[in-house]
Write a protein that holds these residues in place. Structure first.
Motif, PDB file in Angstrom:
ATOM      1  N   MET A 188       0.852  -1.211   0.000  1.00 37.79           N
ATOM      2  CA  MET A 188       0.000   0.000   0.000  1.00 37.79           C
ATOM      3  C   MET A 188       0.877   1.247   0.000  1.00 37.79           C
ATOM      4  N   THR A 189       0.629   2.119  -0.978  1.00 34.16           N
ATOM      5  CA  THR A 189       1.348   3.395  -1.011  1.00 34.16           C
ATOM      6  C   THR A 189       0.453   4.474  -0.429  1.00 34.16           C
ATOM      7  N   GLU A 190       1.018   5.327   0.403  1.00 34.98           N
ATOM      8  CA  GLU A 190       0.241   6.471   0.873  1.00 34.98           C
ATOM      9  C   GLU A 190       0.878   7.758   0.372  1.00 34.98           C
ATOM     10  N   HIS A 191       0.098   8.515  -0.400  1.00 35.70           N
ATOM     11  CA  HIS A 191       0.576   9.796  -0.911  1.00 35.70           C
ATOM     12  C   HIS A 191       0.109  10.903   0.027  1.00 35.70           C
ATOM     13  N   LEU A 192       0.980  11.851   0.274  1.00 35.09           N
ATOM     14  CA  LEU A 192       0.584  13.031   1.048  1.00 35.09           C
ATOM     15  C   LEU A 192       0.546  14.229   0.112  1.00 35.09           C
ATOM     16  N   MET A 193      -0.558  14.947   0.145  1.00 38.04           N
ATOM     17  CA  MET A 193      -0.691  16.116  -0.721  1.00 38.04           C
ATOM     18  C   MET A 193      -1.102  17.335   0.064  1.00 38.04           C
ATOM     19  N   LYS A 194      -0.325  18.385  -0.077  1.00 37.28           N
ATOM     20  CA  LYS A 194      -0.725  19.669   0.495  1.00 37.28           C
ATOM     21  C   LYS A 194      -1.420  20.445  -0.614  1.00 37.28           C
ATOM     22  N   ILE A 195      -2.693  20.753  -0.409  1.00 39.03           N
ATOM     23  CA  ILE A 195      -3.457  21.478  -1.419  1.00 39.03           C
ATOM     24  C   ILE A 195      -3.941  22.800  -0.836  1.00 39.03           C
ATOM     25  N   LEU A 196      -3.663  23.880  -1.559  1.00 33.26           N
ATOM     26  CA  LEU A 196      -4.040  25.211  -1.082  1.00 33.26           C
ATOM     27  C   LEU A 196      -5.398  25.593  -1.644  1.00 33.26           C
ATOM     28  N   ILE A 197      -6.172  26.309  -0.858  1.00 32.59           N
ATOM     29  CA  ILE A 197      -7.424  26.875  -1.372  1.00 32.59           C
ATOM     30  C   ILE A 197      -7.274  28.381  -1.280  1.00 32.59           C
ATOM     31  N   VAL A 198      -7.296  29.043  -2.431  1.00 31.81           N
ATOM     32  CA  VAL A 198      -7.171  30.496  -2.412  1.00 31.81           C
ATOM     33  C   VAL A 198      -8.291  31.156  -3.205  1.00 31.81           C
ATOM     34  N   GLY A 199      -8.426  32.444  -2.996  1.00 30.12           N
ATOM     35  CA  GLY A 199      -9.482  33.210  -3.651  1.00 30.12           C
ATOM     36  C   GLY A 199      -9.885  34.337  -2.705  1.00 30.12           C
ATOM     37  N   ASP A 200     -10.680  35.262  -3.213  1.00 27.04           N
ATOM     38  CA  ASP A 200     -11.122  36.386  -2.380  1.00 27.04           C
ATOM     39  C   ASP A 200     -11.939  35.896  -1.184  1.00 27.04           C
ATOM     40  N   GLY A 201     -12.106  36.792  -0.223  1.00 25.62           N
ATOM     41  CA  GLY A 201     -12.936  36.475   0.942  1.00 25.62           C
ATOM     42  C   GLY A 201     -14.392  36.319   0.527  1.00 25.62           C
ATOM     43  N   ASN A 202     -15.107  35.434   1.215  1.00 25.00           N
ATOM     44  CA  ASN A 202     -16.554  35.274   1.030  1.00 25.00           C
ATOM     45  C   ASN A 202     -16.979  34.475  -0.204  1.00 25.00           C
ATOM     46  N   VAL A 203     -16.016  33.887  -0.921  1.00 24.37           N
ATOM     47  CA  VAL A 203     -16.398  33.116  -2.108  1.00 24.37           C
ATOM     48  C   VAL A 203     -16.848  31.688  -1.770  1.00 24.37           C
ATOM     49  N   GLY A 204     -16.510  31.237  -0.555  1.00 26.54           N
ATOM     50  CA  GLY A 204     -16.950  29.898  -0.120  1.00 26.54           C
ATOM     51  C   GLY A 204     -15.827  28.921   0.195  1.00 26.54           C
ATOM     52  N   LYS A 205     -14.612  29.428   0.397  1.00 24.89           N
ATOM     53  CA  LYS A 205     -13.461  28.543   0.610  1.00 24.89           C
ATOM     54  C   LYS A 205     -13.595  27.693   1.877  1.00 24.89           C
ATOM     55  N   SER A 206     -13.906  28.349   3.001  1.00 27.53           N
ATOM     56  CA  SER A 206     -13.978  27.530   4.225  1.00 27.53           C
ATOM     57  C   SER A 206     -15.188  26.605   4.203  1.00 27.53           C
ATOM     58  N   SER A 207     -16.276  27.052   3.561  1.00 27.18           N
ATOM     59  CA  SER A 207     -17.437  26.166   3.404  1.00 27.18           C
ATOM     60  C   SER A 207     -17.063  24.944   2.561  1.00 27.18           C
ATOM     61  N   PHE A 208     -16.254  25.174   1.543  1.00 30.80           N
ATOM     62  CA  PHE A 208     -15.817  24.086   0.657  1.00 30.80           C
ATOM     63  C   PHE A 208     -15.012  23.049   1.440  1.00 30.80           C
ATOM     64  N   VAL A 209     -14.057  23.538   2.214  1.00 32.75           N
ATOM     65  CA  VAL A 209     -13.215  22.630   3.001  1.00 32.75           C
ATOM     66  C   VAL A 209     -14.073  21.847   3.986  1.00 32.75           C
TER      67      VAL A 209
END
Ligand code: GDP
Length: 175
Positions: free
Chosen positions: A1-22
């Protein structure tokens, strides 16, 4: 079993829904309350990708700024992928995506020097008052080197998992 680690950034203006998405992606919920993100937060989701592969996705949600502020290089360090999000009912949030993409490409690259895979998300597609057309998103996405773009509604749980799967797939194929 391989485990990949990925750091993914969420960017964009405030209030577009980033924290809701996460929150939707990691916890499967939509929270109607507006919560301003303070500082940088990361959430983790473990994906059972295939019989042989697991993917540990680390999602970095960067502080909810009202205006465009270029982020410190530290946030970009070691990133494998990026989500740039705007709100289809806000043309200014769409216009900011150019700056977010340039900022990303200036500050981060893959170990081989290639740009970091980045997906463009047109959020709040459930709203009737949309002001950004699919044509202009398509043109912008192609001209600026996005993997692809997708319409999402975090509220109605549309394309949240699909968008992340598309990005993870792209990251795995460039490794
Ligand atoms: P952030 O500042 O980019 O992290 O944005 P938030 O996640 O805090 O969301 C800002 C506001 O938009 C909140 O009131 C959310 O409930 C709302 N919101 C987020 N996603 C959607 C969506 O897909 N549709 C609609 N109608 N509202 C959304």
């Amino acid at each position: 079993m391989t485990e990949h680690l990925m750091k993914i950034l969420i960017v964009g203006d405030g209030n577009v829904g980033k924290s809701s998405f996460v929150h939707r992606y990691v916890n499967g919920q939509f929270n109607k309350m507006y919560k301003m993100t303070v500082g940088v937060d990361f959430s983790v989701k473990l994906l059972h990708w295939s019989d042989k592969e697991k993917v540990r996705v680390q999602l970095w949600d960067v502080a909810g700024q009202e205006r465009f502020i270029s982020m410190s290089r530290i946030y970009y360090k070691g990133a494998s992928g990026c989500v740039i999000m705007f709100d289809v009912s806000s043309s200014s949030s769409f216009l900011s995506c150019r700056h977010w993409k340039q900022d990303l490409d200036n500050k981060a690259m893959l170990p081989n020097g290639d740009p970091i895979p980045c997906i463009l998300l047109a959020n709040k597609c459930d709203l009737a008052q949309r002001v950004v057309s699919a044509d202009s998103i398509n043109t912008f996405s192609k001209a600026n080197g996005f993997v692809t773009w997708m319409e999402t509604s975090v509220k109605e749980n549309k394309n949240v998992g699909e968008a992340m799967r598309r990005l993870v797939q792209e990251i795995l194929s460039t490794r």
